[in-house]
Design a protein around this motif. Structure first.
Motif, PDB file in Angstrom:
ATOM      1  N   ASN A  81      29.896 -34.693  -4.499  1.00 15.79           N
ATOM      2  CA  ASN A  81      29.913 -35.956  -3.766  1.00 15.79           C
ATOM      3  C   ASN A  81      29.109 -37.010  -4.507  1.00 15.79           C
ATOM      4  O   ASN A  81      28.400 -36.722  -5.468  1.00 15.79           O
ATOM      5  CB  ASN A  81      29.340 -35.769  -2.363  1.00 15.79           C
ATOM      6  CG  ASN A  81      27.820 -35.713  -2.383  1.00 15.79           C
ATOM      7  OD1 ASN A  81      27.242 -34.873  -3.068  1.00 15.79           O
ATOM      8  ND2 ASN A  81      27.164 -36.594  -1.650  1.00 15.79           N
ATOM      9  N   SER A 125      37.300 -32.494  -7.248  1.00 10.14           N
ATOM     10  CA  SER A 125      37.231 -33.586  -6.276  1.00 10.14           C
ATOM     11  C   SER A 125      35.866 -34.251  -6.384  1.00 10.14           C
ATOM     12  O   SER A 125      34.840 -33.599  -6.212  1.00 10.14           O
ATOM     13  CB  SER A 125      37.426 -33.056  -4.851  1.00 10.14           C
ATOM     14  OG  SER A 125      38.674 -32.439  -4.687  1.00 10.14           O
ATOM     15  N   VAL A 127      33.900 -37.115  -4.550  1.00  7.85           N
ATOM     16  CA  VAL A 127      34.136 -37.703  -3.240  1.00  7.85           C
ATOM     17  C   VAL A 127      32.950 -38.554  -2.808  1.00  7.85           C
ATOM     18  O   VAL A 127      31.805 -38.087  -2.804  1.00  7.85           O
ATOM     19  CB  VAL A 127      34.389 -36.599  -2.185  1.00  7.85           C
ATOM     20  CG1 VAL A 127      34.840 -37.223  -0.873  1.00  7.85           C
ATOM     21  CG2 VAL A 127      35.418 -35.590  -2.679  1.00  7.85           C
ATOM     22  N   GLU A 131      34.252 -43.139   1.645  1.00  7.82           N
ATOM     23  CA  GLU A 131      35.634 -42.740   1.882  1.00  7.82           C
ATOM     24  C   GLU A 131      35.744 -41.555   2.835  1.00  7.82           C
ATOM     25  O   GLU A 131      36.850 -41.187   3.245  1.00  7.82           O
ATOM     26  CB  GLU A 131      36.333 -42.399   0.562  1.00  7.82           C
ATOM     27  CG  GLU A 131      35.791 -41.162  -0.130  1.00  7.82           C
ATOM     28  CD  GLU A 131      36.396 -40.923  -1.504  1.00  7.82           C
ATOM     29  OE1 GLU A 131      37.542 -40.449  -1.560  1.00  7.82           O
ATOM     30  OE2 GLU A 131      35.712 -41.219  -2.508  1.00  7.82           O
ATOM     31  N   SER A 132      34.607 -40.950   3.188  1.00 14.14           N
ATOM     32  CA  SER A 132      34.602 -39.740   4.011  1.00 14.14           C
ATOM     33  C   SER A 132      34.019 -39.971   5.399  1.00 14.14           C
ATOM     34  O   SER A 132      33.739 -39.005   6.117  1.00 14.14           O
ATOM     35  CB  SER A 132      33.796 -38.642   3.307  1.00 14.14           C
ATOM     36  OG  SER A 132      34.257 -38.410   2.003  1.00 14.14           O
ATOM     37  N   LEU A 135      35.780 -38.110   8.191  1.00 15.03           N
ATOM     38  CA  LEU A 135      35.501 -36.674   8.151  1.00 15.03           C
ATOM     39  C   LEU A 135      34.116 -36.366   8.721  1.00 15.03           C
ATOM     40  O   LEU A 135      33.930 -35.393   9.467  1.00 15.03           O
ATOM     41  CB  LEU A 135      35.522 -36.169   6.697  1.00 15.03           C
ATOM     42  CG  LEU A 135      36.844 -35.994   5.979  1.00 15.03           C
ATOM     43  CD1 LEU A 135      36.577 -35.584   4.532  1.00 15.03           C
ATOM     44  CD2 LEU A 135      37.693 -34.943   6.678  1.00 15.03           C
ATOM     45  N   GLU A 226      26.955 -35.409   5.384  1.00 18.34           N
ATOM     46  CA  GLU A 226      28.045 -35.824   4.489  1.00 18.34           C
ATOM     47  C   GLU A 226      28.492 -34.669   3.597  1.00 18.34           C
ATOM     48  O   GLU A 226      29.695 -34.455   3.387  1.00 18.34           O
ATOM     49  CB  GLU A 226      27.636 -37.049   3.642  1.00 18.34           C
ATOM     50  CG  GLU A 226      26.772 -36.807   2.432  1.00 18.34           C
ATOM     51  CD  GLU A 226      25.297 -36.634   2.748  1.00 18.34           C
ATOM     52  OE1 GLU A 226      24.497 -36.626   1.801  1.00 18.34           O
ATOM     53  OE2 GLU A 226      24.942 -36.514   3.944  1.00 18.34           O
ATOM     54  N   ILE A 230      32.255 -32.890   3.664  1.00 17.89           N
ATOM     55  CA  ILE A 230      33.084 -32.924   2.454  1.00 17.89           C
ATOM     56  C   ILE A 230      33.378 -31.505   1.977  1.00 17.89           C
ATOM     57  O   ILE A 230      34.510 -31.172   1.614  1.00 17.89           O
ATOM     58  CB  ILE A 230      32.401 -33.762   1.362  1.00 17.89           C
ATOM     59  CG1 ILE A 230      32.351 -35.235   1.768  1.00 17.89           C
ATOM     60  CG2 ILE A 230      33.143 -33.613   0.028  1.00 17.89           C
ATOM     61  CD1 ILE A 230      31.442 -36.090   0.893  1.00 17.89           C
ATOM     62  N   ASP A 233      35.921 -29.821   4.205  1.00 17.27           N
ATOM     63  CA  ASP A 233      37.262 -30.384   4.008  1.00 17.27           C
ATOM     64  C   ASP A 233      37.897 -29.901   2.714  1.00 17.27           C
ATOM     65  O   ASP A 233      39.088 -29.563   2.684  1.00 17.27           O
ATOM     66  CB  ASP A 233      37.177 -31.916   4.009  1.00 17.27           C
ATOM     67  CG  ASP A 233      38.530 -32.566   3.807  1.00 17.27           C
ATOM     68  OD1 ASP A 233      39.416 -32.387   4.674  1.00 17.27           O
ATOM     69  OD2 ASP A 233      38.715 -33.253   2.776  1.00 17.27           O
ATOM     70  N   ARG A 234      37.124 -29.840   1.625  1.00 17.43           N
ATOM     71  CA  ARG A 234      37.692 -29.532   0.317  1.00 17.43           C
ATOM     72  C   ARG A 234      37.617 -28.047  -0.051  1.00 17.43           C
ATOM     73  O   ARG A 234      38.386 -27.597  -0.898  1.00 17.43           O
ATOM     74  CB  ARG A 234      36.988 -30.351  -0.765  1.00 17.43           C
ATOM     75  CG  ARG A 234      37.068 -31.869  -0.558  1.00 17.43           C
ATOM     76  CD  ARG A 234      38.504 -32.370  -0.512  1.00 17.43           C
ATOM     77  NE  ARG A 234      38.581 -33.777  -0.166  1.00 17.43           N
ATOM     78  CZ  ARG A 234      38.836 -34.753  -1.037  1.00 17.43           C
ATOM     79  NH1 ARG A 234      39.017 -34.450  -2.318  1.00 17.43           N
ATOM     80  NH2 ARG A 234      38.900 -36.002  -0.644  1.00 17.43           N
TER      81      ARG A 234
END
Length: 407
Positions: A81, A125, A127, A131-132, A135, A226, A230, A233-234
């Motif tokens: 991230n 990724s 990230v 942008e998250s 999420l 955060e 992330i 999700d990934r």
């Protein structure tokens, strides 16, 4: 968010063995057991200043993990991230009169350039927090629905009382936790919290601060959540390695692990890898202290990125170490010897070098021993020669593919 360009990786003959690393939670060297695809998460920078050598040393470590796994035949899903909204970024932007978004974009660009120059394999990724936001707010809602979160004046806090295995990563006492929490971005003295160790999941909108709409109301993410959001999700829960600098063990990784376990019932990762701090003049290298050696500045001064990488590889990732004036001359001399050796038309058998480098890196990323194996070959090649015409090429590829050093 875009990542950076990937260096070419030339496959080596055969394959490497399983990677063993020191797991922070258990305090033991453990063999990683990924499936066909290994999953790894590394906490990225907060882009309010350029990346320093402490950052570079951390991402070099995860780069070695990536290379060892790939050499062993695994694909690697590597997620990193960048915390492009957080208090330090907003404070630096206000102090310098720069829009926080412009500051973040500028420093992320420098970071990308540094990582590409150092031959760091890019994450699958890369990230950003901005942008998250959806999420992150969704995960905060999931945690609230379990009953593990509560509000204080519109801010949402995780209740440490609801973290069934709190302390599983850091193994610290409550007193140690409270001390570090106050030093590292926590708010143990805030009134109306149920416990001083409770931490912020969602910060309600304040005047003059950026905010986003969410099911929790307008606001922005707290710290820790955060990375949990992330990674889930990934990578999903229970991926292979989670980590970063050793200063993130507590509170960041401890609290992130509690969030994931609360939301999923599973640990966030099987292993936790943490990198020793790099110091300068007797202090940990950090932005708050201002005692920084920037990768970008070294590059601007004409230092070969391969030399910077070699200087860092000469230190084991878990051991704190001190950057001194002797680092670059020693790494420069090593690079020159290696380059002179691989420029020869022939040399001694290089198969033992490949085996030794593989074995050293597979055993808790022992990069100093890997360098010593190449040193020994180069010394023999330069002093006694050899008849194997394929040896210089194999050593060059070994050094490039496993150590990331371009000769």
């Amino acid at each position: 968010m875009r990542s950076w360009s990937a260096p070419d990786i030339v496959p080596l003959p055969g394959s490497g063995g399983p990677l063993r690393i020191h797991d922070t939670a258990t305090g033991r060297i453990r063999t990683t057991t990924p499936g066909s695809t290994a999953g790894m998460y590394a906490c990225g920078i907060t882009p309010y200043d350029a990346a320093h050598l402490g950052h570079a040393f951390t991402y070099l470590t995860f780069d070695l993990v990536n290379r060892v796994w790939r050499d062993a035949g695994h694909d690697v899903n590597y997620v990193q991230n960048t915390t492009d909204i957080d208090d330090p970024l907003l404070e630096r932007a206000e102090a310098t009169g720069v829009d926080w978004r412009d500051l973040a974009h500028r420093e992320i660009d420098v970071f990308r350039e540094d990582m590409a120059a150092l031959s760091i394999l890019p994450p699958t990724s890369y990230v950003g927090v901005v942008e998250s936001v959806d999420l992150i707010s969704e995960l905060a809602v999931r945690i609230r629905e379990t009953g593990a979160a509560y509000e204080v004046d519109g801010d949402l806090y995780f209740s440490v009382e609801a973290a069934s295995k709190f302390g599983e990563i850091s193994n610290l006492s409550r007193e140690e936790m409270l001390d570090l929490f106050g030093q590292r971005g926590g708010d143990p003295t805030r009134a109306d919290k149920k416990d001083p160790l409770d931490w912020l999941l969602w910060r309600a909108e304040r005047p003059g601060e950026p905010a986003w709409d969410s099911p929790l109301g307008r606001g922005r993410p707290g710290w820790h959540i955060e990375c949990s959001a992330i990674a889930l999700d990934r990578l999903g829960p229970s991926f292979d390695i989670n980590g970063g600098g050793s200063d993130l063990i507590f509170p960041h990784h401890e609290m992130g692990a509690a969030e994931t376990r609360c939301a999923t019932g599973q640990p966030n990762a099987h292993n936790h890898l943490h990198v020793g701090m790099v110091g300068l003049n007797g202090e940990k290298m950090s932005k708050s202290l201002g005692n920084l050696v920037f990768v970008s500045k070294l590059r601007q001064e004409g230092v070969d990125p391969a030399v910077i990488r070699l200087a860092m590889l000469d230190h084991h990732y878990r051991a704190p170490w001190e950057w001194t004036d002797a680092e670059l001359p020693a790494a420069t001399e090593r690079a020159e010897r290696w380059r002179a050796a691989v420029a020869l038309g022939a040399g001694p058998d290089a198969a033992p070098v490949l085996a030794a480098v593989r074995a050293a890196l597979a055993e808790d990323l022992d990069s100093p021993s890997a360098l010593a194996a190449v040193d020994a070959w180069a010394t023999t090649a330069l002093t006694r020669g050899g008849t194997d015409t394929s040896a210089p090429g194999l050593v060059r590829t070994t050094v490039d593919t496993l150590l990331g050093v371009v000769l």
